[in-house]
Design an enzyme around this catalytic site. Structure first.
Site, PDB file in Angstrom:
ATOM      1  N   ASP A   1      -7.590 -11.477   4.065  1.00 27.75           N
ATOM      2  CA  ASP A   1      -7.633 -10.011   4.093  1.00 27.75           C
ATOM      3  C   ASP A   1      -7.820  -9.505   5.521  1.00 27.75           C
ATOM      4  OD1 ASP A   1      -7.010  -9.556   1.522  1.00 27.75           O
ATOM      5  OD2 ASP A   1      -8.985  -8.925   0.860  1.00 27.75           O
TER       6      ASP A   1
ATOM      7  N   GLY B   1      -4.533  -3.641  -4.614  1.00 23.74           N
ATOM      8  CA  GLY B   1      -3.855  -2.352  -4.575  1.00 23.74           C
ATOM      9  C   GLY B   1      -2.450  -2.413  -4.023  1.00 23.74           C
TER      10      GLY B   1
ATOM     11  N   ARG C   1       1.871 -14.059   1.549  1.00 24.12           N
ATOM     12  CA  ARG C   1       0.611 -14.764   1.822  1.00 24.12           C
ATOM     13  C   ARG C   1       0.461 -15.970   0.911  1.00 24.12           C
ATOM     14  NH1 ARG C   1      -4.655 -11.229   1.923  1.00 24.12           N
ATOM     15  NH2 ARG C   1      -4.336 -11.061  -0.331  1.00 24.12           N
TER      16      ARG C   1
ATOM     17  N   ASP D   1     -15.412  -7.882  -1.184  1.00 21.57           N
ATOM     18  CA  ASP D   1     -14.107  -8.098  -1.808  1.00 21.57           C
ATOM     19  C   ASP D   1     -13.132  -8.776  -0.854  1.00 21.57           C
ATOM     20  OD1 ASP D   1     -14.452  -5.282  -0.746  1.00 21.57           O
ATOM     21  OD2 ASP D   1     -12.274  -5.371  -0.840  1.00 21.57           O
TER      22      ASP D   1
END
Length: 493
Positions: A254, A83, A166, A244
């Site tokens: 994440d 997103g 990242r 996820d």
């Protein structure tokens, strides 16, 4: 950077091509030389800054957001995807390729009405924790840089946007397999394509046939168990272990409302949205297995159920063995293979159970006496295990409980020939410095209020050498001040 585009070229339909939006007045807030070396970069420069802030196109980049689904706090969400992260491609480094992603690069088809931006505070936290975990030898994604801007974004209040650059050996998640299993309505073609790609790219020693698939899932189980054993050993709470957010390679990524333990607390919750404690520190090993079971379900079209179950049944053993390996090094217990006399499997299992009991009793004492996890373990580097006195006792309220434990501990360690060498080994296994939430918050406040990133850079330097004394940085090892105790973060980013 030199890119290849294997995911983009070989997995059409697994992503949407989308171009990042530039941030205004980009400037380096942080840069990792160690991460840069992974993709063959040297020092940051103005042209690279403009490319990574999306003001210039990066030569050879494809720019895409991946689609996936996932179980979030136990409930299935059929369509998630990147997103606010846009992948440029796989940068070729001296020892392999790394995905380069702009986290906070702007909206994508998967933004779900969000602006696709990351706020500075979350970008800084991800940058710092990536550096910290890597230096602690925890499997992790990396952060090449964090780039600040003067672009306003709204969350609970107005903040400024930033981009974390990242690096990950792969961005393939458990949620990718869930998406194509649930959305293709029994057609295993895309699922098989994804598994084949994953094996060819990241498990090249395996074949893409039934035997290879079986071994691949077993290795995913093993690497996930190893990652979580590392988390538990260093006192790291991830905070959002949705499927996820689980890497297929067993790398930590994440980062949201993560935290390292200050005072040891098995039930510590670092995410203020986790009202029931699903992802509490002590729940992480069980959640790792729960997530692997969700992954296993997606693989039933190509792997026999008995083989999936057999692999899942190795998880607990691998987790315990990895955790024991790490904790034995921290406490100074000899490893079974270091014993002068060979011991059989039954004796090894018995020794393992006794060692786990000793570790559990110690962490129980730390929790009961409200002691700092990292600082308490660091004390073992000053301990003479033959001495009747331990400085750790001075912090205890339950003296009788500690004395009972310490006698059993001394018996397990046995005679130490060279105490100085033994203490050095403990210091090389027990960090003095961790990324405490209040330290990250101080660095963030300095940037917010004064545009001053010196605290961030100082903290980065410190965290790159967590096992060294760094006596001039002693204050960073202290327990948090009252305002910084038990800081709980949100997923807002």
């Amino acid at each position: 950077m030199q890119f290849k585009q294997d995911f983009f070229e070989q997995l059409e339909g697994f992503y949407s091509q989308v171009y990042p939006l530039p941030i205004s007045n980009p400037h380096w807030l942080g840069w990792s030389d160690d991460a840069a070396q992974l993709i063959g970069l040297e020092k940051p420069n103005a042209e690279l800054l403009m490319q990574l802030s999306a003001n210039y196109a990066a030569p050879g980049a494809s720019y895409y957001a991946q689609v996936y689904s996932g179980h979030q706090f136990g409930g299935y969400t059929p369509r998630l995807g990147d997103g606010r992260s846009i992948i440029l491609g796989e940068a070729i480094g001296p020892n392999g390729a790394w995905d380069v992603a702009l986290k906070g690069g702007g909206p994508t088809p998967y933004s779900r009405q969000g602006d696709g931006r990351a706020v500075m505070r979350s970008a800084v936290r991800e940058f710092l924790v990536s550096e910290a975990l890597a230096a602690l030898n925890v499997p992790t994604s990396r952060a090449l840089a964090v780039i600040g801007s003067d672009l306003p974004v709204w969350r609970e209040s107005q903040e400024t946007a930033a981009i974390t650059v990242r690096l990950a050996k792969s961005h393939i998640r458990f949620g990718h397999f869930e998406y194509f299993f649930h959305s293709e309505q029994g057609d295993a073609a895309k699922l098989t394509q994804l598994v084949n790609f994953t094996i060819q790219q990241h498990f090249p020693h395996l074949s893409t046939d039934a035997a290879g698939y079986k071994q691949w899932f077993y290795e995913v189980v093993q690497s996930t168990a190893k990652m979580i054993a590392h988390w538990q050993s260093v006192g790291f709470a991830h905070g959002v272990m949705n499927t996820d957010n689980m890497s297929i390679l067993g790398d930590t990524f994440d980062f949201g409302p993560f935290a390292f333990l200050d005072t040891f607390k098995e039930g510590f919750i670092c995410n203020h949205s986790d009202h029931e404690g699903r992802y509490a520190f002590g729940q992480q090993p069980g959640i790792g297995l729960w997530n692997l079971k969700r992954l296993a379900q997606t693989l039933t079209p190509i792997i026999e159920s008995d083989d999936l179950i057999a692999a899942l049944n190795t998880y607990q053993f691998e987790l315990v063995q990895q955790y024991l390996l790490l904790m034995r090094a921290k406490l100074g217990f000899s490893q079974p293979n270091q014993s002068p006399n060979a011991i059989n499997a039954e004796e090894q299992a018995d020794l393992g159970n006794k060692d786990l009991q000793l570790v559990g009793q110690l962490t129980g004492l730390l929790e009961t006496n409200q002691l700092d996890y990292t600082n308490s373990l660091r004390r073992f580097g000053q301990l003479d295990p033959s001495s009747a006195h331990s400085s750790l006792r001075d912090d205890m309220v339950d003296l009788a409980g500690f004395d009972t434990w310490y006698q059993a501990y001394q018996s397990r360690v046995g005679e130490v020939a060279d105490v100085n060498a033994w203490q050095c080994e403990r210091n090389s296994a027990n960090p003095k410095y961790i990324l405490r939430n209040y330290l990250a918050q101080e660095a963030i406040i300095a940037i917010e209020e004064n545009g001053d990133n010196s605290k961030l850079l100082q903290l980065q330097q410190l965290l790159q050498r967590p096992f060294d004394e760094q006596s001039e940085m002693e204050d960073f090892a202290k327990r948090p001040p009252q305002w910084g105790q038990g800081l709980i973060m949100s997923c807002s980013s």
